[in-house]
Motif scaffolding. Structure first.
Motif, PDB file in Angstrom:
ATOM      1  N   ASN A 192       0.819  -1.218   0.000  1.00 43.97           N
ATOM      2  CA  ASN A 192       0.000   0.000   0.000  1.00 43.97           C
ATOM      3  C   ASN A 192       0.849   1.263   0.000  1.00 43.97           C
ATOM      4  OD1 ASN A 192      -2.667  -1.000  -0.077  1.00 43.97           O
ATOM      5  ND2 ASN A 192      -2.586  -1.541   2.084  1.00 43.97           N
ATOM      6  N   ALA A 193       2.092   1.158   0.482  1.00 44.62           N
ATOM      7  CA  ALA A 193       2.972   2.327   0.524  1.00 44.62           C
ATOM      8  C   ALA A 193       3.612   2.638  -0.830  1.00 44.62           C
ATOM      9  CB  ALA A 193       4.062   2.117   1.572  1.00 44.62           C
ATOM     10  N   VAL A 194       3.545   1.703  -1.786  1.00 50.20           N
ATOM     11  CA  VAL A 194       4.105   1.962  -3.116  1.00 50.20           C
ATOM     12  C   VAL A 194       3.265   3.050  -3.791  1.00 50.20           C
ATOM     13  CG1 VAL A 194       4.580   0.951  -5.377  1.00 50.20           C
ATOM     14  CG2 VAL A 194       4.975  -0.380  -3.300  1.00 50.20           C
ATOM     15  N   PRO A 195       3.890   4.061  -4.373  1.00 52.56           N
ATOM     16  CA  PRO A 195       3.115   5.138  -5.015  1.00 52.56           C
ATOM     17  C   PRO A 195       2.139   4.608  -6.060  1.00 52.56           C
ATOM     18  CG  PRO A 195       5.416   5.757  -4.851  1.00 52.56           C
ATOM     19  CD  PRO A 195       5.329   4.324  -4.423  1.00 52.56           C
ATOM     20  N   ARG A 196       0.951   5.147  -6.041  1.00 49.98           N
ATOM     21  CA  ARG A 196      -0.088   4.718  -6.984  1.00 49.98           C
ATOM     22  C   ARG A 196       0.346   4.954  -8.424  1.00 49.98           C
ATOM     23  NH1 ARG A 196      -4.724   1.527  -6.811  1.00 49.98           N
ATOM     24  NH2 ARG A 196      -6.079   2.124  -8.549  1.00 49.98           N
ATOM     25  N   ALA A 197       1.179   5.972  -8.629  1.00 49.11           N
ATOM     26  CA  ALA A 197       1.610   6.294  -9.989  1.00 49.11           C
ATOM     27  C   ALA A 197       2.406   5.158 -10.615  1.00 49.11           C
ATOM     28  CB  ALA A 197       2.445   7.574  -9.977  1.00 49.11           C
ATOM     29  N   MET A 198       3.158   4.398  -9.824  1.00 44.43           N
ATOM     30  CA  MET A 198       3.927   3.288 -10.372  1.00 44.43           C
ATOM     31  C   MET A 198       2.996   2.196 -10.899  1.00 44.43           C
ATOM     32  SD  MET A 198       7.040   2.991  -7.609  1.00 44.43           S
ATOM     33  CE  MET A 198       7.896   1.763  -8.590  1.00 44.43           C
ATOM     34  N   ARG A 199       1.952   1.897 -10.164  1.00 46.72           N
ATOM     35  CA  ARG A 199       0.996   0.878 -10.619  1.00 46.72           C
ATOM     36  C   ARG A 199       0.242   1.366 -11.848  1.00 46.72           C
ATOM     37  NH1 ARG A 199      -4.406  -0.357  -9.789  1.00 46.72           N
ATOM     38  NH2 ARG A 199      -4.897  -2.606  -9.712  1.00 46.72           N
ATOM     39  N   ASP A 200      -0.239   2.601 -11.802  1.00 46.17           N
ATOM     40  CA  ASP A 200      -0.985   3.125 -12.935  1.00 46.17           C
ATOM     41  C   ASP A 200      -0.110   3.228 -14.176  1.00 46.17           C
ATOM     42  OD1 ASP A 200      -3.160   3.312 -11.286  1.00 46.17           O
ATOM     43  OD2 ASP A 200      -2.897   5.446 -10.873  1.00 46.17           O
ATOM     44  N   GLY A 201       1.158   3.603 -13.994  1.00 44.36           N
ATOM     45  CA  GLY A 201       2.060   3.700 -15.141  1.00 44.36           C
ATOM     46  C   GLY A 201       2.305   2.347 -15.778  1.00 44.36           C
ATOM     47  N   GLU A 217       1.496  -9.029 -14.054  1.00 40.19           N
ATOM     48  CA  GLU A 217       2.837  -8.537 -14.409  1.00 40.19           C
ATOM     49  C   GLU A 217       3.189  -7.302 -13.594  1.00 40.19           C
ATOM     50  OE1 GLU A 217       3.097  -9.961 -19.093  1.00 40.19           O
ATOM     51  OE2 GLU A 217       2.317  -7.978 -18.570  1.00 40.19           O
ATOM     52  N   THR A 218       2.215  -6.458 -13.339  1.00 38.27           N
ATOM     53  CA  THR A 218       2.461  -5.266 -12.518  1.00 38.27           C
ATOM     54  C   THR A 218       2.857  -5.658 -11.104  1.00 38.27           C
ATOM     55  OG1 THR A 218       0.875  -3.988 -13.821  1.00 38.27           O
ATOM     56  CG2 THR A 218       1.413  -3.160 -11.623  1.00 38.27           C
ATOM     57  N   VAL A 219       2.182  -6.670 -10.570  1.00 41.25           N
ATOM     58  CA  VAL A 219       2.521  -7.121  -9.222  1.00 41.25           C
ATOM     59  C   VAL A 219       3.924  -7.697  -9.187  1.00 41.25           C
ATOM     60  CG1 VAL A 219       1.960  -8.811  -7.445  1.00 41.25           C
ATOM     61  CG2 VAL A 219       0.134  -7.513  -8.540  1.00 41.25           C
ATOM     62  N   LYS A 220       4.267  -8.560 -10.147  1.00 39.36           N
ATOM     63  CA  LYS A 220       5.559  -9.248 -10.138  1.00 39.36           C
ATOM     64  C   LYS A 220       6.719  -8.311 -10.448  1.00 39.36           C
ATOM     65  CE  LYS A 220       4.300 -12.369 -13.077  1.00 39.36           C
ATOM     66  NZ  LYS A 220       4.374 -13.527 -13.997  1.00 39.36           N
ATOM     67  N   ARG A 221       6.553  -7.397 -11.402  1.00 37.54           N
ATOM     68  CA  ARG A 221       7.684  -6.629 -11.902  1.00 37.54           C
ATOM     69  C   ARG A 221       7.780  -5.216 -11.343  1.00 37.54           C
ATOM     70  NH1 ARG A 221       9.983  -9.253 -16.189  1.00 37.54           N
ATOM     71  NH2 ARG A 221       8.771 -10.970 -17.094  1.00 37.54           N
TER      72      ARG A 221
END
Length: 471
Positions: free
Chosen positions: A347-356, A366-370
């Motif tokens: 939850n602390a990972v910036p949302r922008a990294m997931r959205d990007g 793939e987003t979760v793993k990489r």
């Protein structure tokens, strides 16, 4: 008057001083407001608010009284015991320390009404003296505390003025209290380490450190007579270290890390908000279950199932106590530690990294793993290390499901034991702290402390490395 009443008296005097000081501060505000001609003068005429005036007076009333009460609580038992023993006739007076302790315990039981008929008739008149002496000296301590609280409170009350900096004084006292609390924690850690080192050095005067650290046979019973059977006095601790690693760091982690990490990923990335609100508290309930309950579950349910499975595999002499049974239940117990830490890290990972990542065409998996797992790796590693430390220190599950046999084996269906279990076994009952058997518990504790320290240092190194990479 008991010591508990004295403590309540001290806090009551402090509370009384607080209300008196606050009333004085309120009166100072009212007087300043009545005489001030402008709003600025009304605000700046009194330096501190009434609560700080009350806190200042309350501290001066509380601290002297509390110090007297706590000091008396520390020395009262020995002081009163000396007075009571002086009244006992010389022929009936206990001689040794153990006799003295036993005598005074019986006296206290009679005085409190917990014992009706004494074993030693000399304790009956001593109990009357004990009750009278304790009551009188408690009253004296209460009178001293009351006097000091009154003097301190009146002194602080007399210093209250409109420009008196009560806030600065109170905040300085709070800072001192916080610093003292920190020092207590640090000194407690040093005390634990020094006690382990001191007692371990005494143990190594009897047993070679090389034999202890690298020996493969553990039988801590030492012979009292030359012809005594079953008391070899072998202190090779490798089977204990291996049992600790085998159960806590291998089997339990094989269960806890995948389940905990996958639970965190599902709850943070895939679960509906309403479902997460239900599942996450249910998962964290596992952390609140007492370890003895896990032990019952392991001994009555999991261990028989593991034994039946071993028999099905063809192991006719399978034990009802096994490393696999203890490790499986221990892994279930520490799932919340891994899951909660991984959940917070994800939850602390910036949302922008997931959205990007999703915007670039990556799938959720793939987003979760990489992206998410590498970015959250420091928190995940911290949770895993916390879980390992929790598993290494577990005792009840191992005692009830894995047994006490110090076996050096790779077979998960065999009975093994751990360092913490042996420490409990060595220090249970009446023991004399001058034999290698008892002192070996401190050496085991020192090694376990060093292992935990190394794990923490390694975790910090991993966290530092990957935190720099993803900041």
């Amino acid at each position: 008057m008991s010591l508990t009443m004295l403590i309540f008296l001290a806090f009551g005097l402090g509370l009384l001083g607080f209300f008196m000081g606050r009333a004085r501060g309120t009166a100072l505000f009212a007087a300043n407001a009545a005489t001030a001609t402008t709003a600025k003068a009304r605000i700046g005429g009194v330096h501190s608010r009434p609560g700080y005036h009350g806190g200042y007076v309350g501290l001066f009333a509380l601290m002297p009284a509390l110090l007297v009460v706590l000091g008396w609580a520390v020395v009262s038992d020995d002081f009163i015991a000396g007075r009571v023993l002086d009244t006992v006739p010389a022929a009936e007076r206990p001689v040794g320390d153990l006799d003295r302790i036993s005598f005074m315990n019986e006296v206290k039981g009679l005085a409190a009404g917990e014992i009706e008929e004494p074993f030693n008739e000399a304790t009956r008149p001593a109990a009357v003296v004990y009750a009278t002496t304790r009551s009188n000296y408690n009253l004296l301590a209460g009178a001293v505390a009351l006097t000091l609280a009154s003097v301190g409170g009146l002194f602080a009350f007399s210093r209250l003025r409109p420009q008196f900096r009560a806030r600065n004084k109170v905040e300085a006292a709070v800072r001192l209290a916080l610093m003292t609390a920190s020092l207590v924690a640090i000194l407690t850690t040093f005390g634990i380490v020094l006690s382990l080192i001191f007692e371990s050095l005494r143990f190594f005067q009897f047993v070679s450190p090389l034999e202890f650290l690298f020996g493969t046979r553990w039988s801590p019973q030492t012979a009292i007579r030359a012809d005594q059977v079953g008391s070899s006095g072998a202190f090779g601790a490798v089977p204990l270290f291996w049992g600790t690693i085998f159960i806590g760091a291998i089997i339990a982690m094989i269960v806890a890390i995948p389940l905990g990490l996958m639970s965190a990923v599902y709850l943070t990335q895939y679960a509906d908000t309403r479902l997460r609100k239900i599942l996450k508290p249910m998962l964290e309930l596992l952390a609140g279950v007492p370890t003895v309950v896990y032990g019952f579950f392991a001994a009555l349910t999991v261990a028989p199932a593991v034994r039946d499975f071993a028999v099905w595999l063809g192991m006719r002499e399978a034990s009802s106590e096994s490393a696999l049974a203890a490790g499986l239940v221990m892994g279930i117990m520490i799932i919340p530690f891994v899951s909660s830490m991984a959940d917070d890290a994800l939850n602390a990972v910036p949302r922008a990294m997931r959205d990007g990542s999703l915007a670039m065409g990556a799938t959720p998996s793939e987003t979760v793993k990489r992206v998410l797992l590498p970015a959250a790796l420091p928190g995940i590693v911290g949770g895993i290390l916390l879980a390992v430390s929790r598993a290494i220190g577990e005792t009840m599950i191992v005692v009830m499901a894995a047994g006490l046999a110090a076996n050096l084996t790779l077979n998960p269906f065999d009975s093994v034991t751990t360092v913490t279990t042996q420490i409990v076994a060595l220090l249970t009952g009446d023991q004399e702290f001058d034999s290698p058997k008892t002192l070996s518990a401190f050496a085991l504790g020192l090694v376990l402390f060093c292992i935990t320290l190394v794990l923490n240092i390694y975790a910090l190194a991993v966290v530092k490395k990957y935190r720099e990479a993803y900041e």
